[in-house]
Design a protein around this motif. Structure first.
Motif, PDB file in Angstrom:
ATOM      1  N   PHE A  80       0.821  -1.201   0.000  1.00  0.00           N
ATOM      2  CA  PHE A  80       0.000   0.000   0.000  1.00  0.00           C
ATOM      3  C   PHE A  80       0.861   1.261   0.000  1.00  0.00           C
ATOM      4  CE2 PHE A  80      -3.067  -3.040   1.917  1.00  0.00           C
ATOM      5  CZ  PHE A  80      -4.044  -2.942   0.940  1.00  0.00           C
ATOM      6  N   GLN A  81       2.088   1.152   0.499  1.00  0.00           N
ATOM      7  CA  GLN A  81       2.935   2.334   0.550  1.00  0.00           C
ATOM      8  C   GLN A  81       4.415   1.950   0.633  1.00  0.00           C
ATOM      9  OE1 GLN A  81       2.478   6.701   2.237  1.00  0.00           O
ATOM     10  NE2 GLN A  81       1.951   5.172   3.761  1.00  0.00           N
ATOM     11  N   TRP A  82       5.219   2.661  -0.141  1.00  0.00           N
ATOM     12  CA  TRP A  82       6.678   2.485  -0.128  1.00  0.00           C
ATOM     13  C   TRP A  82       7.284   3.880  -0.004  1.00  0.00           C
ATOM     14  CZ3 TRP A  82      11.324   1.035   0.624  1.00  0.00           C
ATOM     15  CH2 TRP A  82      12.390   1.285  -0.242  1.00  0.00           C
ATOM     16  N   ALA A  83       7.850   4.163   1.161  1.00  0.00           N
ATOM     17  CA  ALA A  83       8.453   5.467   1.436  1.00  0.00           C
ATOM     18  C   ALA A  83       9.934   5.257   1.696  1.00  0.00           C
ATOM     19  CB  ALA A  83       7.787   6.118   2.649  1.00  0.00           C
ATOM     20  N   GLN A 115       8.086   9.202  -1.892  1.00  0.00           N
ATOM     21  CA  GLN A 115       7.144   8.102  -1.985  1.00  0.00           C
ATOM     22  C   GLN A 115       7.304   7.428  -3.336  1.00  0.00           C
ATOM     23  OE1 GLN A 115       3.141   9.192  -1.020  1.00  0.00           O
ATOM     24  NE2 GLN A 115       2.589   7.095  -0.517  1.00  0.00           N
ATOM     25  N   SER A 118       4.784   1.354  -5.595  1.00  0.00           N
ATOM     26  CA  SER A 118       4.720   0.146  -4.776  1.00  0.00           C
ATOM     27  C   SER A 118       3.799  -0.921  -5.347  1.00  0.00           C
ATOM     28  CB  SER A 118       4.240   0.510  -3.360  1.00  0.00           C
ATOM     29  OG  SER A 118       2.945   1.099  -3.398  1.00  0.00           O
ATOM     30  N   ARG A 253      -0.331  11.727   8.254  1.00  0.00           N
ATOM     31  CA  ARG A 253      -1.193  10.665   7.731  1.00  0.00           C
ATOM     32  C   ARG A 253      -1.045   9.408   8.574  1.00  0.00           C
ATOM     33  NH1 ARG A 253       1.815   9.488   2.032  1.00  0.00           N
ATOM     34  NH2 ARG A 253       2.006  11.749   2.075  1.00  0.00           N
ATOM     35  N   LEU A 255      -0.356   5.474   8.681  1.00  0.00           N
ATOM     36  CA  LEU A 255       0.315   4.469   7.855  1.00  0.00           C
ATOM     37  C   LEU A 255      -0.366   3.135   8.130  1.00  0.00           C
ATOM     38  CD1 LEU A 255       4.077   5.361   8.512  1.00  0.00           C
ATOM     39  CD2 LEU A 255       2.512   6.356   6.825  1.00  0.00           C
ATOM     40  N   THR A 259       3.003  -0.997   5.185  1.00  0.00           N
ATOM     41  CA  THR A 259       3.835   0.124   4.735  1.00  0.00           C
ATOM     42  C   THR A 259       5.306  -0.281   4.814  1.00  0.00           C
ATOM     43  OG1 THR A 259       2.276   1.864   5.353  1.00  0.00           O
ATOM     44  CG2 THR A 259       4.602   2.464   5.307  1.00  0.00           C
TER      45      THR A 259
END
Length: 338
Positions: A80-83, A115, A118, A253, A255, A259
């Motif tokens: 859902f997220q790659w930071a 960001q 992903s 936000r 996470l 993540t």
């Protein structure tokens, strides 16, 4: 415990549990089908996966098979997220020095982070596919963590408790595309292709005393075309620990579980420890000689990234990739065969 995701023809693969020595594995389908589902309800699934892991290490597990990293996707094939951060400020300082620019002092107090894409991570043994050698193909060896849910505004100490798994990353960069993209003021896009991950994602306790203060205190071993080019210690010169990086990402936000937060290219002030990306080598050459002497990767080049415990055993399994052209048939079609 150590987890991996087996290729099974679907987008998210099949979760497997892997023995500590990376020799054997067992399907986790009787417990949970995918790593994302396990992360979504970690308190329920983790103890069951731990029981299977213990049985596997004690040769009590049923229906085991030989572990093969080539048969694995990234532990989370999509997230859902790659930071990704740049917590090794030495790397940033070298890049700026090479072009005659001062590093802003706030870079030591406020993490750099972007960001990334992903939706299409690649496995540790998959090719780095690139449309042109002229893009400046570079590897970047990093450490990454996978989190559970993190509430907006979490403090670094709270964020550290959210870490579920640790792994290694090759955050491939296309260096020749970066300047024009950054000049637009919106950051990376074309210059950051699919990111690859080590086959194993391990719980922090697998690192023992080498996991402390939110950092992995082990050397990152990098080989380029069979030659060792880097062995910097991932725990040294990491200005921001993972709790701080996660808290930074969660400033405005929530996470969600799954993540992934990257450390940025591992870099030590001691240049004798080598490098984890070609760009850093080129920066050192520019500082010393006035111009870079080392070229970026070409088709057929290989990179190997690994990390070993004190006994010399690979902790996460190695990332071993070759650079391939788009037209060579290495392009991976989506599971829907578009």
């Amino acid at each position: 415990m150590k987890l991996a995701t087996l290729k099974d023809g679907t987008r998210d693969g099949q979760l497997i549990v892997v023995s500590r020595d990376l020799q054997t594995a067992a399907l986790a389908d009787a417990i949970v089908g995918t790593l994302q589902r396990a992360l979504d309800d970690w308190t329920f699934y983790a103890p069951q996966l731990r029981d299977l892991y213990d049985a596997l290490n004690q040769a009590r597990a049923r229906n085991t098979f030989a572990f093969d990293a080539k048969a694995c996707m990234a532990p989370l094939p999509r997230a859902f997220q790659w930071a990704d951060a740049s917590s090794y400020v030495n790397h940033v300082e070298l890049v700026r020095r090479a072009r005659g620019a001062e590093m802003p002092p706030e870079f030591r107090t406020d993490p750099l982070m972007y960001q990334g894409g992903s939706d299409d991570f690649i496995g540790a043994k998959d090719d780095i596919v690139c449309a042109s050698e002229e893009y400046g193909i570079d590897f970047e060896a990093e450490v990454a963590v996978i989190t559970g849910d993190v509430p907006m505004g979490a403090r670094p100490d709270q964020a550290l408790k959210s870490i579920r798994l640790v792994t290694l990353v090759n955050d491939v960069s296309l260096r020749e595309l970066i300047p024009a993209e950054l000049a637009k003021g919106f950051g990376f896009f074309h210059s950051k292709p699919a990111t690859s991950f080590a086959p194993i994602a391990a719980t922090p306790d697998e690192l023992g005393g080498d996991w402390r203060e939110g950092r992995v205190h082990r050397p990152m071993i990098v080989h380029w075309n069979g030659k060792k080019v880097g062995q910097p210690d991932a725990g040294v010169d990491m200005v921001f620990h993972f709790g701080q990086l996660i808290a930074h990402a969660a400033k405005t936000r929530n996470l969600r579980a799954g993540t992934i937060v990257g450390s940025g290219t591992v870099s030590n002030k001691d240049a004798k420890r080598g490098y984890c990306c070609i760009a850093e080598k080129r920066c050192l050459e520019m500082i010393e000689h006035g111009a870079p002497q080392t070229a970026y990767m070409k088709y057929g080049d290989t990179v190997k990234i690994d990390m070993f415990d004190e006994a010399g055993k690979s902790i996460f399994g190695s990332i071993e990739q070759a650079v391939a052209p788009l037209e060579a048939g290495a392009h991976r079609a989506s599971s829907s065969q578009l």
